[in-house]
Design an enzyme around this catalytic site. Structure first.
Site, PDB file in Angstrom:
ATOM      1  N   HIS A  21     -84.998  40.493  42.025  1.00  0.00           N
ATOM      2  CA  HIS A  21     -85.030  39.261  42.819  1.00  0.00           C
ATOM      3  C   HIS A  21     -85.502  38.039  42.020  1.00  0.00           C
ATOM      4  O   HIS A  21     -85.450  36.917  42.521  1.00  0.00           O
ATOM      5  CB  HIS A  21     -85.832  39.458  44.119  1.00  0.00           C
ATOM      6  CG  HIS A  21     -87.325  39.469  43.959  1.00  0.00           C
ATOM      7  ND1 HIS A  21     -88.069  40.622  43.938  1.00  0.00           N
ATOM      8  CD2 HIS A  21     -88.222  38.465  43.845  1.00  0.00           C
ATOM      9  CE1 HIS A  21     -89.346  40.326  43.799  1.00  0.00           C
ATOM     10  NE2 HIS A  21     -89.475  39.020  43.747  1.00  0.00           N
TER      11      HIS A  21
ATOM     12  N   ASP B 233     -85.054  47.041  42.923  1.00  0.00           N
ATOM     13  CA  ASP B 233     -85.540  45.688  42.628  1.00  0.00           C
ATOM     14  C   ASP B 233     -85.975  45.566  41.169  1.00  0.00           C
ATOM     15  O   ASP B 233     -87.036  45.022  40.872  1.00  0.00           O
ATOM     16  CB  ASP B 233     -86.680  45.283  43.590  1.00  0.00           C
ATOM     17  CG  ASP B 233     -86.845  43.757  43.650  1.00  0.00           C
ATOM     18  OD1 ASP B 233     -86.119  43.050  42.918  1.00  0.00           O
ATOM     19  OD2 ASP B 233     -87.697  43.290  44.420  1.00  0.00           O
TER      20      ASP B 233
ATOM     21  N   SER C  59     -94.241  38.149  40.723  1.00  0.00           N
ATOM     22  CA  SER C  59     -93.144  39.115  40.765  1.00  0.00           C
ATOM     23  C   SER C  59     -92.604  39.397  39.378  1.00  0.00           C
ATOM     24  O   SER C  59     -92.325  38.473  38.615  1.00  0.00           O
ATOM     25  CB  SER C  59     -91.996  38.577  41.634  1.00  0.00           C
ATOM     26  OG  SER C  59     -92.280  38.800  42.978  1.00  0.00           O
TER      27      SER C  59
END
Lengths: 304, 202
Positions: free
Chosen positions: B56, B85, B158
């Site tokens: 992402h 992911d 992230s």
């Protein structure tokens, strides 16, 4: 290389592991189980608000096995409940009785919302003297925490960096702010719940509102303080009603102490005051009047 | 703990964070910083650089990675797995780079210290300290889907590293859920990288 950091990490994990051997999961509500602490042999302490049923309570023990437990008693005013567990050789929690927690002390909250142990860390953000819960129970010291609350927080122990228990955590006594019920309070409540099944508390059956007595009246009656409590509700047939207190009376003193808010009244209503008359001074019809009020035993509520 | 121990602890945390910065990169796509990434060289300092991040974090096929010393390089996507992911980027570092060291064993313990690095809100190389919230595996011998840590992450963490007290990589920070940080276990990432490379070759 980084020896202090590594040994701190290992010590924290050791503390969690050793204290976690006395932490159980309690299945007494729908969905997520809550936590409990094996406090003394065969006795598990939990939080009242996470126990939604009196029967059919089961525990998940640290080794993953399931065991039935029976409810020995509960006290909504301190949010504590006591369960009995038979025939298990589980370690009991190691309690830190000698030194109270300090502000800034590194602490860990443990939970067991299922078979696995969970932990969150933080510091003690407030450590103060006695306080009274909104339901009138006295908690020996105020312990507020700066840490994150996760599933299974309530009923779990707060431990120090050595794995010793400092109290029982709950999110239900201070509007969602995490607090810890200290050992002294837990022990007092556990003893009484094991003996009687409930906590004896005195009550008068009155509702009050703080009011300011007009200055002229206060001067005329030679009052020490102009703050007092207006009786705004009276339980019909309750102790104060029987003793002749009336709606609209303005309570000045109870047992020789000025009463400025409801907590001043609650302070006079410990379990040992049931049936023992309290001298009251009040204003009625513009005159000071003395009255004897004899507290009754508060009916046990099954408050959630 | 004595005062000197506390001072030592503070220094060691700072040193551990400095070391982790070496393996943490910033990932940018379309000139906007989108997250962090981890240098992943599998013990080979020479050759093309490999960066692991979250899927992402990388929207297109190209991105820019910025190393801790401020040098930026263009990178191209070599593998992406939306279900896990995860994404892998390749770039020319122009110099020898140190990659992350993965902790294969022992298993993580509840209460163990962890350090997360990322680039939240334009800050570069921000660090946060926490503990492992829940034991890794429910079933023995199986890698769990997530590592759950009691550590406060913000957007920008992230794809960045979650490391233990010795600086070894334990996970790739991926999201926050109910106040908990969820990280993809480093051993699972290692296996995924190996599979992805085999696929790329064949």
């Amino acid at each position: 290389m980084s020896t202090v950091l590594q040994s701190l990490s290992t010590e924290l994990a050791d503390a969690v592991e050793s204290a976690g051997r006395a932490v159980v999961a309690i299945h007494a509500r729908r969905r997520i189980p809550a936590s409990g602490v094996h406090w003394q042999p065969g006795v598990v302490v939990a939080t009242n608000h996470t126990i939604n049923r009196d029967e059919n309570i089961t525990l998940t023990l640290p080794d993953g096995t399931t065991a039935p437990a029976s409810l020995a008693g509960r006290d909504p005013s301190t949010d504590l409940a006591v369960l009995k567990l038979a025939g298990q050789s589980l370690p009991v929690a190691s309690l830190r009785r000698d030194a109270p927690p300090k502000i800034g002390e590194l602490v860990i909250a443990l939970g067991r919302p299922g078979p696995g142990l969970t932990a969150s860390w933080g510091v003690v953000s407030r450590a103060d003297g006695p306080w009274r819960t909104w339901q009138g129970a006295e908690i020996d010291s105020l312990l507020r925490l700066d840490l994150a609350i996760y599933d299974g927080f309530s009923g779990g122990p707060l431990i120090d960096a050595a794995g010793r228990v400092l109290g029982i955590n709950t999110s239900a006594l201070a509007r969602g702010v995490p607090v810890t019920i200290p050992i002294a309070t837990v022990e007092r409540i556990v003893t009484e719940l094991l003996e009687r099944g409930n906590i004896r508390r005195a009550y008068l059956g009155i509702g009050t509102q703080p009011v300011r007595v007009p200055e002229s009246l206060a001067r005329k009656l030679e009052l020490k303080s102009d703050l007092a409590l207006l009786i705004v509700s009276l339980e019909s047939g309750g102790p104060a009603d029987r003793d002749g207190l009336l709606l609209g009376d303005v309570l000045l003193e109870l047992d020789g102490t000025a009463v400025n808010d409801a907590s001043d009244v609650l302070a006079k209503l410990g379990g040992d005051r049931v049936g023992k008359p309290l001298a009251a001074r009040l204003i009625r019809g513009g005159q000071v009047k003395a009255l004897q009020l004899t507290p009754g035993e508060r009916p046990t509520s099954r408050a959630a | 703990m004595t005062a000197s121990m506390t001072a030592g602890l503070a220094q060691e945390v700072a040193a551990a964070v400095d070391q982790l910065r070496q393996i943490t990169v910033q990932v940018r796509t379309h000139r906007a910083a989108t997250g962090a990434g981890i240098l992943w060289n599998g013990g080979e300092p020479e050759g093309p650089g490999l960066v692991i991040t979250n899927a992402h974090v990388v929207e297109g096929e190209r991105a820019t990675v910025e190393l801790s010393d401020g040098t930026a390089a263009r990178a191209r996507l070599v593998a992406r797995d939306l279900r896990r992911d995860l994404a892998a980027l390749e770039f020319e570092p122009g110099r020898a780079v140190v990659g992350a060291v993965v902790r294969d064993s022992p298993p993580l313990r509840v209460g163990e210290l962890v350090i997360a690095l990322g680039h939240p809100g334009g800050l570069t190389g921000a660090a946060t300290l926490g503990i492992i919230h829940r034991a890794e595996s429910d079933r023995e011998g199986r890698t769990p889907r997530w590592i759950r840590a009691d550590v406060r992450l913000a957007p920008g963490f992230s794809g960045g590293p979650l490391a233990d007290a010795t600086g070894r990589l334990v996970g790739v920070n991926t999201m926050m859920q109910g106040g908990l940080a969820l990280a993809i276990p480093a051993v699972a990432v290692e296996a995924w990288v190996r599979r992805s490379q085999t696929m790329a070759v064949s």
